[in-house]
Design an enzyme around this catalytic site. Structure first.
Site, PDB file in Angstrom:
ATOM      1  N   GLU A 170     152.625  10.638 -25.871  1.00 34.18           N
ATOM      2  CA  GLU A 170     152.021  10.078 -27.088  1.00 34.18           C
ATOM      3  C   GLU A 170     152.732  10.541 -28.362  1.00 34.18           C
ATOM      4  O   GLU A 170     152.627   9.890 -29.391  1.00 34.18           O
ATOM      5  CB  GLU A 170     150.530  10.392 -27.176  1.00 34.18           C
ATOM      6  CG  GLU A 170     150.170  11.822 -27.440  1.00 34.18           C
ATOM      7  CD  GLU A 170     148.656  11.975 -27.676  1.00 34.18           C
ATOM      8  OE1 GLU A 170     148.032  11.097 -28.285  1.00 34.18           O
ATOM      9  OE2 GLU A 170     148.124  12.992 -27.225  1.00 34.18           O
ATOM     10  N   LYS A 210     143.780   8.502 -34.887  1.00 36.11           N
ATOM     11  CA  LYS A 210     143.087   9.728 -34.480  1.00 36.11           C
ATOM     12  C   LYS A 210     141.777   9.397 -33.770  1.00 36.11           C
ATOM     13  O   LYS A 210     141.354  10.095 -32.871  1.00 36.11           O
ATOM     14  CB  LYS A 210     142.823  10.626 -35.693  1.00 36.11           C
ATOM     15  CG  LYS A 210     142.187  11.963 -35.348  1.00 36.11           C
ATOM     16  CD  LYS A 210     143.038  12.779 -34.402  1.00 36.11           C
ATOM     17  CE  LYS A 210     142.338  14.021 -33.897  1.00 36.11           C
ATOM     18  NZ  LYS A 210     143.043  14.647 -32.766  1.00 36.11           N
ATOM     19  N   TRP A 269     132.413  20.663 -43.889  1.00 34.61           N
ATOM     20  CA  TRP A 269     132.592  20.217 -42.504  1.00 34.61           C
ATOM     21  C   TRP A 269     131.341  20.723 -41.809  1.00 34.61           C
ATOM     22  O   TRP A 269     131.236  21.901 -41.475  1.00 34.61           O
ATOM     23  CB  TRP A 269     133.861  20.836 -41.909  1.00 34.61           C
ATOM     24  CG  TRP A 269     134.051  20.546 -40.460  1.00 34.61           C
ATOM     25  CD1 TRP A 269     133.667  21.325 -39.409  1.00 34.61           C
ATOM     26  CD2 TRP A 269     134.668  19.395 -39.873  1.00 34.61           C
ATOM     27  NE1 TRP A 269     134.003  20.740 -38.223  1.00 34.61           N
ATOM     28  CE2 TRP A 269     134.616  19.552 -38.468  1.00 34.61           C
ATOM     29  CE3 TRP A 269     135.248  18.255 -40.384  1.00 34.61           C
ATOM     30  CZ2 TRP A 269     135.131  18.603 -37.590  1.00 34.61           C
ATOM     31  CZ3 TRP A 269     135.763  17.318 -39.507  1.00 34.61           C
ATOM     32  CH2 TRP A 269     135.701  17.489 -38.141  1.00 34.61           C
ATOM     33  N   GLU A 306     147.119  15.855 -18.583  1.00 31.65           N
ATOM     34  CA  GLU A 306     147.063  16.164 -20.031  1.00 31.65           C
ATOM     35  C   GLU A 306     148.459  16.464 -20.577  1.00 31.65           C
ATOM     36  O   GLU A 306     148.831  15.994 -21.646  1.00 31.65           O
ATOM     37  CB  GLU A 306     146.107  17.327 -20.283  1.00 31.65           C
ATOM     38  CG  GLU A 306     146.072  17.844 -21.709  1.00 31.65           C
ATOM     39  CD  GLU A 306     145.663  16.788 -22.740  1.00 31.65           C
ATOM     40  OE1 GLU A 306     145.206  15.683 -22.363  1.00 31.65           O
ATOM     41  OE2 GLU A 306     145.861  17.042 -23.937  1.00 31.65           O
ATOM     42  N   GLY A 316     131.733  28.987 -42.896  1.00 32.26           N
ATOM     43  CA  GLY A 316     131.469  29.880 -41.767  1.00 32.26           C
ATOM     44  C   GLY A 316     130.128  29.536 -41.139  1.00 32.26           C
ATOM     45  O   GLY A 316     129.544  28.489 -41.420  1.00 32.26           O
ATOM     46  N   ARG A 373     140.572  20.131 -44.575  1.00 28.15           N
ATOM     47  CA  ARG A 373     139.626  21.069 -43.945  1.00 28.15           C
ATOM     48  C   ARG A 373     138.292  20.408 -43.653  1.00 28.15           C
ATOM     49  O   ARG A 373     137.372  21.045 -43.134  1.00 28.15           O
ATOM     50  CB  ARG A 373     139.427  22.303 -44.832  1.00 28.15           C
ATOM     51  CG  ARG A 373     140.669  23.137 -45.043  1.00 28.15           C
ATOM     52  CD  ARG A 373     140.420  24.294 -45.997  1.00 28.15           C
ATOM     53  NE  ARG A 373     139.473  25.215 -45.432  1.00 28.15           N
ATOM     54  CZ  ARG A 373     139.814  26.213 -44.608  1.00 28.15           C
ATOM     55  NH1 ARG A 373     141.089  26.366 -44.274  1.00 28.15           N
ATOM     56  NH2 ARG A 373     138.921  27.026 -44.105  1.00 28.15           N
ATOM     57  N   LYS A 380     150.235  14.376 -23.588  1.00 33.38           N
ATOM     58  CA  LYS A 380     150.738  15.014 -24.813  1.00 33.38           C
ATOM     59  C   LYS A 380     152.176  14.575 -25.076  1.00 33.38           C
ATOM     60  O   LYS A 380     152.545  14.221 -26.177  1.00 33.38           O
ATOM     61  CB  LYS A 380     150.694  16.550 -24.667  1.00 33.38           C
ATOM     62  CG  LYS A 380     149.352  17.178 -24.861  1.00 33.38           C
ATOM     63  CD  LYS A 380     148.844  17.217 -26.272  1.00 33.38           C
ATOM     64  CE  LYS A 380     147.902  16.132 -26.691  1.00 33.38           C
ATOM     65  NZ  LYS A 380     146.792  15.709 -25.958  1.00 33.38           N
ATOM     66  N   CYS A 399     135.334  24.461 -43.880  1.00 34.66           N
ATOM     67  CA  CYS A 399     135.013  23.791 -45.144  1.00 34.66           C
ATOM     68  C   CYS A 399     136.082  24.206 -46.151  1.00 34.66           C
ATOM     69  O   CYS A 399     136.898  25.069 -45.904  1.00 34.66           O
ATOM     70  CB  CYS A 399     133.652  24.263 -45.652  1.00 34.66           C
ATOM     71  SG  CYS A 399     132.346  24.008 -44.466  1.00 34.66           S
TER      72      CYS A 399
HETATM   73  C1  AGP Z   1     144.710  12.689 -27.256  1.00 36.08           C
HETATM   74  O1  AGP Z   1     145.770  13.491 -27.713  1.00 36.08           O
HETATM   75  C2  AGP Z   1     144.674  11.329 -27.929  1.00 36.08           C
HETATM   76  N1  AGP Z   1     144.727  11.427 -29.325  1.00 36.08           N
HETATM   77  C3  AGP Z   1     143.562  10.442 -27.417  1.00 36.08           C
HETATM   78  O2  AGP Z   1     143.784  10.244 -26.050  1.00 36.08           O
HETATM   79  C4  AGP Z   1     142.129  10.978 -27.605  1.00 36.08           C
HETATM   80  O3  AGP Z   1     141.916  12.098 -26.772  1.00 36.08           O
HETATM   81  C5  AGP Z   1     141.145   9.869 -27.188  1.00 36.08           C
HETATM   82  O4  AGP Z   1     141.331   8.759 -28.031  1.00 36.08           O
HETATM   83  C6  AGP Z   1     139.685  10.296 -27.238  1.00 36.08           C
HETATM   84  O5  AGP Z   1     139.331  10.599 -28.561  1.00 36.08           O
HETATM   85  P1  AGP Z   1     137.921  11.330 -28.803  1.00 36.08           P
HETATM   86  O6  AGP Z   1     138.005  12.663 -28.153  1.00 36.08           O
HETATM   87  O7  AGP Z   1     137.790  11.418 -30.297  1.00 36.08           O
HETATM   88  O8  AGP Z   1     136.849  10.484 -28.190  1.00 36.08           O
END
Ligand code: AGP
Length: 610
Positions: A490, A605, A76, A483, A103, A27, A487, A2
């Site tokens: 992307e 995101k 948060w 993974e 916390g 945050r 990374k 938070c």
């Molecule tokens: C991962 O680095 C990506 N940003 C993307 O694949 C992400 O993991 C995916 O869109 C799932 O998002 P979520 O975990 O919010 O469901």
């Protein structure tokens, strides 16, 4: 995480608090609020709102707070839905005290029950409100700071708090244990905040409160003591960061900051979940009977969360002897699913708002499955669609490329699998103890890898010119390979593929030549020799190998010139450690290529559409 801001001085506090809060928006902000000691009446008035800080700003335009001692908070949520009642600041029964908190108070339930028995009236579901009532209880013929110290001595868990009182209108108290809190030292005014950006516009002289310290602030004085009241001498340091840098705690990007947060997040999660000799999930709300009766598990997720689910498959099958299926959500939701009442569906999602995962959960529920979500955002859509939730408590993840949330998801799978094994009795007590001890080492091992991040950065930069990458892993590091590739692709836009190393001969080996970089994940394991054979095949075709191996491994040096070492660990836990070098390789290659690391092109995101 938070955001907390406090002010005591001779200027109107409202604007100072609001601008400080906005600088802490990264945050988290599912709700926010402000408390002020009103100049005229020496009483406290509070404004709260749900949603972004702009909502609070508009509320204050209509109903301003005039005073020179105040607190503000952006939430948060970790306990209690993100609504107005649960928004901070929280008050005691009399309204004479206001407090903000960052916390988790682990023993809040027992404290709340005792306080209710003593006649205290609670209005929220938060753990925080307990602190306000404790201070009320002890605030009898003692200064505010004394009542705060007595209250904090009752708590277990983590806190960074700000406290004001109408009885002592020119005083601001701050204290911390396990959550950050800083003091801004001004001229005839003092500041309190979760992080430096909130006060940088007013002063660069900062005192970083350390563990178990408490500060008593008035416009002309700053006193720091330990939680028992013994004075501590703390001189301010002058900060050279600008605001943008400060929001990333001095890191160049949120992604790098979040990569570096992982040891602390792991530490906090393990502290929350490992009690006595077992694993506990307070918020699970799926009965043990139900979990004992399930015959199969289906994991559904997207992207990085899907890769965490794939690792989860290996873990649960190994520790709990339950068959596990893993699907990407966009396939799961359209498949002819052969699951029903005796199946548990585990939905994994950082945001809790991913459309395909939400749709998959709705499909599963129509088939009568119990649904458990592993999620990082309290109160998100996914958590409301699920029968049970396990929160990952990784704090807001701002970088589009998921890093700390992934590690927190993995940790949660290990903990959940141990919990399932505990209640289904599929693991010998000795093995359970060994695995719990292995988990407790993880935060320190992550820290150790981070100490080597300069060398990893140099190695990554050296390979940043390659036009394509292959990532290879076996067993539960096959998902690690997927993974690592995700990374890299992307955030650097370099074509990168993750493969089960055993598949090389079935096609991918045709890709190998001196223009291809191959990241090989080869920690000590029961498939180590098989991985070494893969490295030999790649070397024979001049592929450029970057190996991620266990420290102390001498054999690997014969197979690869470029090696990133991770601390030796039980192979079951290696995906937790391997994730860090994979994240750092991607980050530094993308940085070298001038890419927008935190907000890569074409991505969001949270993918809230199909
Ligand atoms: C991962 O680095 C990506 N940003 C993307 O694949 C992400 O993991 C995916 O869109 C799932 O998002 P979520 O975990 O919010 O469901």
């Amino acid at each position: 995480m938070c955001g907390i801001v406090g002010y005591v001085g001779q200027r109107p506090a409202q604007g100072i608090l609001l601008s400080g809060l906005k600088r802490l928006e990264y945050r988290g902000y599912d709700s926010s609020g402000m408390a002020m000691v009103l100049s005229r009446k020496n009483s406290i008035s509070v404004r709260k709102s749900v949603g972004k800080i702009i909502v609070l700003e508009n509320l204050l335009k209509k109903r301003p707070l005039s005073g020179m001692t105040g607190l503000a908070h952006s939430r948060w949520a970790t306990h209690g839905a993100p609504n107005q009642i649960n928004a901070h600041p929280h008050q005691d029964c009399t309204g004479e005290i206001a407090i903000v908190h960052n916390g988790i108070i682990e023993n809040y339930a027992s404290l709340k029950a005792a306080l209710i028995k003593e006649g205290h009236r609670f209005v929220s579901q938060t753990d925080t409100e307990v602190i306000a009532h404790l201070i009320e209880k002890f605030y009898k013929d003692v200064p505010l700071e004394e009542a705060v110290r007595k209250s904090l001595s009752q708590l277990t868990g983590s806190f960074a708090i700000g406290v004001i009182s109408g009885r002592e209108p020119h005083k601001l108290i701050g204290a911390r244990q396990g959550s950050p809190l800083i003091l801004g030292v001004g001229k005839n005014e003092q500041f309190l905040a979760s992080d430096v950006p909130a006060v940088l516009g007013h002063t660069k002289d900062i005192i970083f409160l350390e563990e178990n310290e408490l500060a008593v602030l008035t416009k002309d004085s700053v006193e720091v003591t330990d939680l028992k009241g013994a004075p501590i001498r703390r001189n301010p340091v002058s900060i050279s960061w600008d605001i943008a840098q400060a929001q990333k705690q001095g890191h160049k990007h949120f992604m790098l900051k979040e990569i570096n947060e992982q040891p602390a997040i792991a530490e906090n999660l393990l502290k929350m979940r490992l009690k006595n000799s077992g694993v506990c999930f307070e918020e699970l709300s799926i009965s043990e009977e139900n979990l004992k009766s399930i015959k199969s598990i289906s994991i559904v997720a997207c992207g990085t969360a899907y890769h965490a689910g794939l690792v989860g498959k290996y873990i649960i099958e190994s520790l709990c002897a339950i068959p596990v299926n893993v699907d990407v959500s966009s396939e799961f939701r359209y498949r002819d699913l052969l699951i029903g009442r005796d199946s548990l569906v585990i939905a994994v999602s950082q945001s809790g708002e991913t459309a395909d995962t939400l749709a998959g959960v709705k499909t599963a529920r129509k088939l009568g499955c119990s649904v458990l979500s592993i999620c990082n955002v309290l109160g998100s859509s996914l958590t409301r669609e699920s029968d049970g939730v396990i929160y990952t408590h990784a704090g807001p993840e701002i970088g589009v490329a998921s890093t700390k949330a992934y590690t927190a998801q993995l940790l949660t799978f290990y903990l959940f699998a141990l919990y399932l094994a505990q209640i289904r009795d599929t693991l010998k007590a000795q093995k359970m103890r060994e695995h719990i001890e292995d988990l407790k080492k993880i935060p320190g091992q992550l820290e150790e890898i981070l100490k080597n991040q300069k060398a990893i950065a140099g190695l990554a930069r050296k390979h940043s010119h390659f036009g394509s990458f292959l990532y290879l892993g076996r067993h539960l590091n096959y998902p690690s390979a997927l993974e690592g590739a995700l990374k890299l692709k992307e955030i650097s836009y370099i074509p990168a593929e993750g493969y089960a190393a055993g598949e090389m001969k079935h096609g991918p080996i045709a890709l190998i030549d001196e223009y291809r970089a191959v990241v090989c994940i080869v920690p000590r394991s029961h498939v180590y020799e098989k991985m070494i054979s893969n490295l030999q095949e790649i070397r024979a075709r001049k592929g450029k190998i970057i190996a991620i191996a266990s420290s102390g491994d001498e054999e690997i040096k014969k197979q690869a010139k470029e090696v990133i070492y991770i601390p030796p660990c039980d192979e079951l836990f290696s995906p937790l450690l391997v994730a860090l070098p994979l994240q750092l390789i991607a980050y530094h290659i993308a940085l070298k290529r001038g890419c927008d690391v935190d907000q890569p092109r074409n991505l969001a995101k949270s993918v809230t559409v199909e």
